[in-house]
Motif scaffolding. Structure first.
Motif, PDB file in Angstrom:
ATOM      1  N   UNK A  51       0.835  -1.204   0.000  1.00 45.65           N
ATOM      2  CA  UNK A  51       0.000   0.000   0.000  1.00 45.65           C
ATOM      3  C   UNK A  51       0.871   1.255   0.000  1.00 45.65           C
ATOM      4  N   UNK A  52       1.987   1.205   0.724  1.00 42.87           N
ATOM      5  CA  UNK A  52       2.878   2.370   0.762  1.00 42.87           C
ATOM      6  C   UNK A  52       3.429   2.652  -0.628  1.00 42.87           C
ATOM      7  N   UNK A  53       3.883   1.585  -1.301  1.00 49.73           N
ATOM      8  CA  UNK A  53       4.409   1.784  -2.655  1.00 49.73           C
ATOM      9  C   UNK A  53       3.308   2.276  -3.596  1.00 49.73           C
ATOM     10  N   UNK A  54       2.116   1.676  -3.471  1.00 53.36           N
ATOM     11  CA  UNK A  54       1.003   2.097  -4.335  1.00 53.36           C
ATOM     12  C   UNK A  54       0.614   3.537  -4.033  1.00 53.36           C
ATOM     13  N   UNK A  55       0.627   3.899  -2.753  1.00 55.14           N
ATOM     14  CA  UNK A  55       0.232   5.268  -2.396  1.00 55.14           C
ATOM     15  C   UNK A  55       1.223   6.278  -2.967  1.00 55.14           C
ATOM     16  N   UNK A  56       2.495   5.876  -3.011  1.00 54.13           N
ATOM     17  CA  UNK A  56       3.493   6.759  -3.605  1.00 54.13           C
ATOM     18  C   UNK A  56       3.180   6.970  -5.082  1.00 54.13           C
ATOM     19  N   UNK A  57       2.822   5.863  -5.746  1.00 51.37           N
ATOM     20  CA  UNK A  57       2.480   5.950  -7.164  1.00 51.37           C
ATOM     21  C   UNK A  57       1.251   6.843  -7.353  1.00 51.37           C
ATOM     22  N   UNK A  58       0.244   6.646  -6.515  1.00 54.03           N
ATOM     23  CA  UNK A  58      -1.002   7.410  -6.623  1.00 54.03           C
ATOM     24  C   UNK A  58      -0.755   8.884  -6.321  1.00 54.03           C
ATOM     25  N   UNK A  59      -0.088   9.146  -5.196  1.00 54.20           N
ATOM     26  CA  UNK A  59       0.057  10.538  -4.765  1.00 54.20           C
ATOM     27  C   UNK A  59       0.895  11.333  -5.759  1.00 54.20           C
ATOM     28  N   UNK A  60       1.982  10.728  -6.221  1.00 51.89           N
ATOM     29  CA  UNK A  60       2.802  11.441  -7.197  1.00 51.89           C
ATOM     30  C   UNK A  60       2.042  11.575  -8.513  1.00 51.89           C
ATOM     31  N   UNK A  65       3.961  25.672 -26.988  1.00 54.84           N
ATOM     32  CA  UNK A  65       3.098  25.036 -25.983  1.00 54.84           C
ATOM     33  C   UNK A  65       3.524  23.573 -25.807  1.00 54.84           C
ATOM     34  N   UNK A  66       3.762  22.909 -26.954  1.00 57.00           N
ATOM     35  CA  UNK A  66       4.170  21.497 -26.911  1.00 57.00           C
ATOM     36  C   UNK A  66       5.523  21.360 -26.215  1.00 57.00           C
ATOM     37  N   UNK A  67       6.424  22.288 -26.520  1.00 58.86           N
ATOM     38  CA  UNK A  67       7.763  22.238 -25.910  1.00 58.86           C
ATOM     39  C   UNK A  67       7.666  22.434 -24.403  1.00 58.86           C
ATOM     40  N   UNK A  68       6.763  23.310 -23.987  1.00 60.35           N
ATOM     41  CA  UNK A  68       6.608  23.569 -22.554  1.00 60.35           C
ATOM     42  C   UNK A  68       6.122  22.316 -21.845  1.00 60.35           C
ATOM     43  N   UNK A  69       5.171  21.646 -22.481  1.00 59.12           N
ATOM     44  CA  UNK A  69       4.651  20.419 -21.862  1.00 59.12           C
ATOM     45  C   UNK A  69       5.726  19.326 -21.854  1.00 59.12           C
ATOM     46  N   UNK A  70       6.547  19.304 -22.911  1.00 58.51           N
ATOM     47  CA  UNK A  70       7.640  18.301 -22.943  1.00 58.51           C
ATOM     48  C   UNK A  70       8.629  18.550 -21.820  1.00 58.51           C
ATOM     49  N   UNK A  71       8.959  19.801 -21.571  1.00 57.43           N
ATOM     50  CA  UNK A  71       9.859  20.132 -20.460  1.00 57.43           C
ATOM     51  C   UNK A  71       9.239  19.661 -19.150  1.00 57.43           C
ATOM     52  N   UNK A  72       7.957  19.911 -19.027  1.00 56.59           N
ATOM     53  CA  UNK A  72       7.241  19.491 -17.825  1.00 56.59           C
ATOM     54  C   UNK A  72       7.338  17.973 -17.659  1.00 56.59           C
ATOM     55  N   UNK A  73       7.036  17.246 -18.718  1.00 58.46           N
ATOM     56  CA  UNK A  73       7.050  15.779 -18.628  1.00 58.46           C
ATOM     57  C   UNK A  73       8.454  15.252 -18.340  1.00 58.46           C
ATOM     58  N   UNK A  74       9.464  15.884 -18.952  1.00 55.47           N
ATOM     59  CA  UNK A  74      10.856  15.449 -18.722  1.00 55.47           C
ATOM     60  C   UNK A  74      11.228  15.677 -17.264  1.00 55.47           C
ATOM     61  N   UNK A  75      10.715  16.767 -16.710  1.00 60.72           N
ATOM     62  CA  UNK A  75      11.028  17.114 -15.314  1.00 60.72           C
ATOM     63  C   UNK A  75      10.596  15.997 -14.379  1.00 60.72           C
ATOM     64  N   UNK A  76       9.468  15.403 -14.702  1.00 61.71           N
ATOM     65  CA  UNK A  76       8.965  14.396 -13.785  1.00 61.71           C
ATOM     66  C   UNK A  76       9.358  12.983 -14.184  1.00 61.71           C
ATOM     67  N   UNK A  77      10.160  12.867 -15.248  1.00 58.67           N
ATOM     68  CA  UNK A  77      10.595  11.533 -15.678  1.00 58.67           C
ATOM     69  C   UNK A  77      11.335  10.822 -14.553  1.00 58.67           C
ATOM     70  N   UNK A 110      10.935  11.237 -11.417  1.00 61.32           N
ATOM     71  CA  UNK A 110       9.968  10.844 -10.386  1.00 61.32           C
ATOM     72  C   UNK A 110       9.312   9.519 -10.760  1.00 61.32           C
ATOM     73  N   UNK A 111       8.920   9.403 -12.023  1.00 60.32           N
ATOM     74  CA  UNK A 111       8.281   8.169 -12.466  1.00 60.32           C
ATOM     75  C   UNK A 111       9.249   6.992 -12.312  1.00 60.32           C
ATOM     76  N   UNK A 112      10.529   7.253 -12.626  1.00 63.57           N
ATOM     77  CA  UNK A 112      11.523   6.187 -12.513  1.00 63.57           C
ATOM     78  C   UNK A 112      11.616   5.698 -11.067  1.00 63.57           C
TER      79      UNK A 112
END
Lengths: 221, 822
Positions: free
Chosen positions: B471-480, B679-691, B693-695
């Motif tokens: 649940x802790x691992x899942x909650x981390x996935x959910x919360x992030x 706009x697309x580039x901004x979203x790409x920067x955003x997604x890269x920023x959290x890459x 975190x996902x890892x």
């Protein structure tokens, strides 16, 4: 035809230990046969062969007309579900299930209908219907063994095998258990095979088989 | 003792090799994540020391000013009666023709220590250049090669005279006069570097000479500033890493607890024949320590590899959001190895303390019975519920407090209390949910369903631990996931409101925080002449320092902003003369409200700007102060433009206008982007920023899955006799498999439900407390429902898969092997 037929059976374990040497025995329906003898004489080994839990090195074991060593896993499962009931010395109830659920378990495994009603009836037969919802740790030794007998008989098996059924019980509880075993043969027509050290257990038997050193030394009726 | 250890611990570990390996992997992954975050974080933040050190020598002070340094002060400083040298520096992006942009350093080449002496004396200084070894290697440049550099509005030719070795960055160095010509920065510098003779104390006299609005700081101060800026980001990553370790800790607890339960007969016998309780305690703690040491050692190796994988992601984020930094090498020092070994072993040791003490505490007779812990867990359900409620209340209270030293420490503590509340709630939750499902389980799955549910409740302590870990691992996935999803949605809405222009123009250069290369002066007017262009909005942005932190100062046409963009204000409104509007992060960092006065050094004067409005902005957590261009020009005349936004007339052909623009501006080093591209580039920067975190989330889930597989295997091994009995009573192998898989599925369902609840609570903490206090942004709550549902389903499916190996083991059990065991 005998419910249990053992013909010239030997059993040798890994390491060369010979547990049974040329044993032959027949058990009829409705008959109680008691195996008596010292520890290590081969009683439990013989019971395991009759219970289709193990297989002879040589010879043939036939239970309810079927040669056990010729059955595959599915065949053995079917045989145990329908023809054999086993009562253990240490009860072997599942601790997480109630008495009723323990008794019901073989019927659930075979997919039988009305399993709960049938199980309740069998619990009533052993006099434990008021303990149906109790967990094993809430039962006395005698009550646990009664529940185990109910489980072994819930599917009306042709064969009932009991390994030292009163070995862990006081005299009073042991008497109750032996009466139930006798009733299983008389009322339900099961061929009963008991392994025992107890004189009282031997006394309820129709046939007493004396074993020693893996052999049958004598049979008394 | 050693013999006891070998017999009671080592032999069983060897026998249960699969479980041992799974446990070691769990520890190793947890340690690997923590190490990888530290190593890659250190390397990504890299060296903030100036790359010029090898060229010009070690700098003692840097003199800077918001808006640039007036070059005339070099002469005044040089005339001071101190043993010091004052060197002008320009540091700006520049374009290498045909190769892209790089950093240009303009320095006094005559004074440069490593420059060839011939060139220091000769007339070739004007056209001489130095390049870093990294740049030379990438572009295959050699000494003597020509290099063409394009500045704001002209191109100059240089010859490479020196290749500076051992550089971990890319740059070109030219003489200061050439740099000024190239960049149209006549009379202006980015800073003055000061070299002081040993024993000379020059700081006071320097400060007395320069304007009061200028800064004198040591180079270390800038590094310190950068480190402070990155602190929140790094701490947030560290917390994610610690969660993986926490999940691992739960699972080590479970492993040792299973060890104790499975060897209770041996423990009983040993205690009966005279082994002391202290001996038993030491044996099990020894097992934990041994697993900890081996797992940590493995984790160090894995961590080093993981660090290399994370470095690129973290470095991208640092550059995009915080400051320019060149990643340094990943340095696995002896200190970090020792720290990792100690941390992993300590976690294993302390996780094992409770079950080891349980083993040591019980009397010989009791050790023969089923574990006391299971009984006590059931007994204390109500007490644990009360503790859970208290922990939840404490977590809620902690969220009410502000940051400590800029860090959301109490927010982090709240998350720990929330996890603790979940751990204490788990037994009641498991019991309750299985009770509610009992009829359904039996109805749909017969004996398998009945036994699966009952077995989990029968091993309540162990089930609860596994459920909590999962649940802790899942909650981390959910919360992030919720936090990132909400953030993304908030940013998307903000982009819709903010990026209203049709075409955006900026100078070529790296798109990193704090860098605003100037655009040549004619460009805005050229753009205005293009048919179909309705309006051209210009902006001057530069990095400045305010109260010890760096932020962006921007000056634009407030009237156009008011008419064209939909800024959302937290409070206040657009600024007028001598007033400013600030972004939410800036106001948050400096505790500003509408009506407060900002005193900002600009050039040689201090501007007193009243805060007219505070608005939502998500471009950077550094914060921005925005004034009308006329306000800036009062203090800093001749300010170049750094950004242009072009609005076209309704119905005009945007593609044609953009092509026209590209044609007319082809001689200028510019980047021209239509709205959708930006706009697309901004979203790409955003997604890269959290890459990254996902890892890290993925690692935590893997650790939890390993633990689930380990625990399911343990459950099967511990119930060998029961499974053998069930087989004997008539269960086919398929039914036994189904039973185990149902247990796995129930574990997944229990963990998923609890994890979802905990995850939603943690997401609120992340959004409204941790993120707000770390970066100052307000994020609107927008949980990505479909994505989360998919992720939960996937995790549940993987949990069921984790039961596959134990089913193979269970299905092979023969009744004769186990039934007569006692």
């Amino acid at each position: 035809m005998s419910a249990i037929s053992i013909r010239d059976v030997t059993k040798v374990y890994e390491g060369g230990v010979q547990a049974l040497r040329g044993v032959s025995l027949e058990c009829a329906a409705g008959q109680v046969s008691a195996l008596v003898g010292r520890s290590g004489c081969g009683k439990t080994t013989l019971l395991n062969l009759c219970g289709a839990m193990d297989f002879p090195t040589t010879g043939e074991v036939r239970v309810a007309g079927q040669v056990t060593s010729k059955l595959d896993d599915a065949g053995l499962t079917h045989l145990r579900r329908t023809k054999i009931g086993f009562v253990f010395q240490f009860f072997q109830l599942l601790p997480s299930l109630t008495a009723l659920e323990n008794v019901e378990l073989p019927l659930l495994l075979s997919g039988a209908k009305n399993s709960e009603a049938i199980a309740l009836e069998r619990l009533h037969w052993v006099g434990l219907d008021d303990k149906a919802r109790s967990l094993p740790y809430q039962l006395s030794g005698g009550q646990m063994q009664r529940a185990a007998i109910a489980r072994a008989l819930v599917h009306d098996p042709a064969v009932l095998i009991a390994d030292e059924p009163t070995g862990n019980l006081d005299n009073a509880s042991g008497d109750i258990i032996l009466k139930l075993i006798r009733r299983a043969a008389d009322e339900l027509g099961a061929a009963v095979l008991i392994a025992t050290h107890s004189a009282e257990a031997a006394a309820i038997a129709d046939v007493r088989v004396r074993m020693g050193d893996g052999r049958i030394e004598g049979i008394e009726c | 003792m050693l013999k006891l250890f070998r017999q009671l611990i080592l032999r069983p570990l060897r026998r249960d090799l699969t479980r041992t390996v799974l446990t070691l992997l769990s520890i190793a992954l947890g340690v690997a994540v923590v190490i990888a975050i530290e190593l890659s974080g250190d390397a990504a933040t890299g060296s903030f020391e100036s790359s010029l050190t090898t060229l010009v020598g070690k700098v003692d002070y840097e003199i800077t000013a918001n808006g640039g340094v007036d070059e005339t002060y070099i002469a005044r400083l040089a005339a001071l009666p101190v043993n010091a040298r004052f060197s002008p520096v320009i540091e700006e992006p520049v374009v290498i023709i045909g190769q892209g942009s790089t950093t240009l350093y303009g320095i006094d080449l005559i004074a440069a220590t490593t420059f060839p002496s011939r060139d220091r004396e000769g007339a070739d200084l004007e056209t001489s250049a130095a390049v870093s070894s990294d740049l030379a290697a990438r572009l295959h440049l050699h000494q003597g090669d020509p290099i063409e550099l394009q500045g704001r509005d002209q191109t100059l030719h240089f010859t490479i005279r020196t290749i500076a070795a051992n550089q971990n960055t890319e740059w070109v160095g030219v003489d200061i006069a050439s740099a000024q010509r190239l960049l149209n920065m006549y009379g202006k510098l980015d800073r003055i570097e000061v070299f002081v003779s040993p024993g000379e104390n020059a700081e006071r006299i320097i400060k007395a000479t320069i304007p009061a609005t200028w800064d004198v700081q040591t180079p270390g101060a800038r590094s310190e500033e950068n480190s402070r800026m990155l602190r929140a980001f790094r701490w947030n990553l560290r917390i994610l890493g610690y969660i993986s370790l926490l999940v691992g800790a739960f699972l080590i607890y479970n492993t040792i607890a299973v060890s104790v339960v499975r060897r209770r007969t041996e423990i009983g016998i040993l205690r009966a024949i005279g082994t002391s309780s202290r001996g038993v305690l030491l044996v099990f703690l020894g097992e934990a320590a041994m697993l900890g040491v081996i797992g940590s050692a493995l984790g160090i190796v894995l961590g080093r590899l993981l660090a290399a994988a994370l470095l690129g992601m973290i470095s991208d984020t640092v550059n995009a959001l915080f400051t320019t930094s060149t990643p340094g090498p990943i340095a696995l020092s002896t200190a970090s190895i020792v720290a990792a070994l100690l941390a992993g072993t300590a976690v294993a040791f302390f996780s094992a303390l409770i079950p080891a003490r349980e083993a040591a505490r019980v009397a010989p007779a009791e050790a023969m019975r089923r574990s006391i812990v299971e009984h006590e867990t059931r007994l204390h359900i109500r007490r644990d519920l009360v503790i859970a409620a208290c922990a939840a209340v404490i977590a809620a209270i902690l969220c009410q407090f502000g940051p400590i030293d800029g860090r959301p420490v109490l927010g982090y503590a709240a998350t720990l209390f929330a996890v603790a509340a979940t751990a204490m709630l788990a037994p009641a939750f498991v019991t309750g949910l299985i009770f509610l499902l009992r009829g359904t389980l039996k109805r749909i799955a017969g004996a398998a369903g009945l036994i699966a549910g009952r077995s989990l409740v029968a091993s309540l302590a162990r089930t609860s631990i596994v459920v909590t870990a999962l649940a802790t691992a899942i909650s981390m996935m959910i919360s992030v996931g919720v936090m990132v999803g909400s953030f993304r949605e908030t940013v998307q809405v903000w982009l819709d409101n903010q990026l209203r222009a049709d075409i955006f123009v900026r100078a070529q250069g790296p798109a990193t925080a704090g860098i605003y290369p100037p655009i040549a002066a004619p460009v805005p007017e050229i753009a205005r002449q293009i048919p179909g262009v309705a309006e051209v909005d210009t902006l001057r942005a530069f990095e400045f320092r305010y109260e010890g932190t760096r932020a962006t100062f921007a000056a634009g046409n407030v009237d156009i902003v008011r008419r064209r963009r939909f800024l959302r204000f937290l409070s206040g409104t657009f600024p007028g003369p001598d007033s400013a509007m600030v972004t939410e992060p800036f106001a948050d960092k400096h505790r500003l409200h509408v009506g407060d006065v900002l005193r900002i050094p600009l050039g040689n004067r201090t501007a007193a700007l009243k805060v007219a409005g505070i608005y939502y902005d998500y471009s950077s957590d550094r914060g921005t102060v925005l004034v009308d261009r006329s306000t800036l020009l009062n203090y800093l005349p001749d300010q170049p433009i750094t950004n242009i936004a072009i609005y076209i007339q309704p119905g005009a052909d945007a593609t044609k206008i953009r092509r026209d623009l590209e044609t007319r501006l082809r001689d200028f080093p510019l980047m021209i982007a239509p709205n959708e591209v930006l706009r697309r580039a901004a979203v790409e920067v955003f997604d890269r920023t959290f890459a990254v975190t996902y890892a890290l989330e993925a690692v935590a889930i893997v650790v939890a899955m390993l633990g689930a597989a380990n625990s399911l295997l343990a459950l099967v091994l511990d119930r060998r006799r029961e499974i053998g009995l069930i087989r004997y009573l008539g269960a086919a192998t398929g039914q036994v498999r189904r039973m185990i898989l149902m247990e796995a599925g129930l574990l997944g369902l229990l963990a998923g439900s609890l994890g979802l609840a905990l995850g939603m609570a943690l997401s609120a903490v992340l959004i409204y407390v941790v993120n707000k206090q770390s970066f100052g942004w307000t994020i609107q709550f927008h949980p990505p429902v479909l994505l989360l549902a998919g992720a939960l389903l996937l995790v549940w499916a993987v949990t069921v898969l984790a039961g596959v190996y134990p089913t193979r083991f269970a299905a092979k059990l023969q009744p004769i092997e186990v039934i007569h065991e006692e």
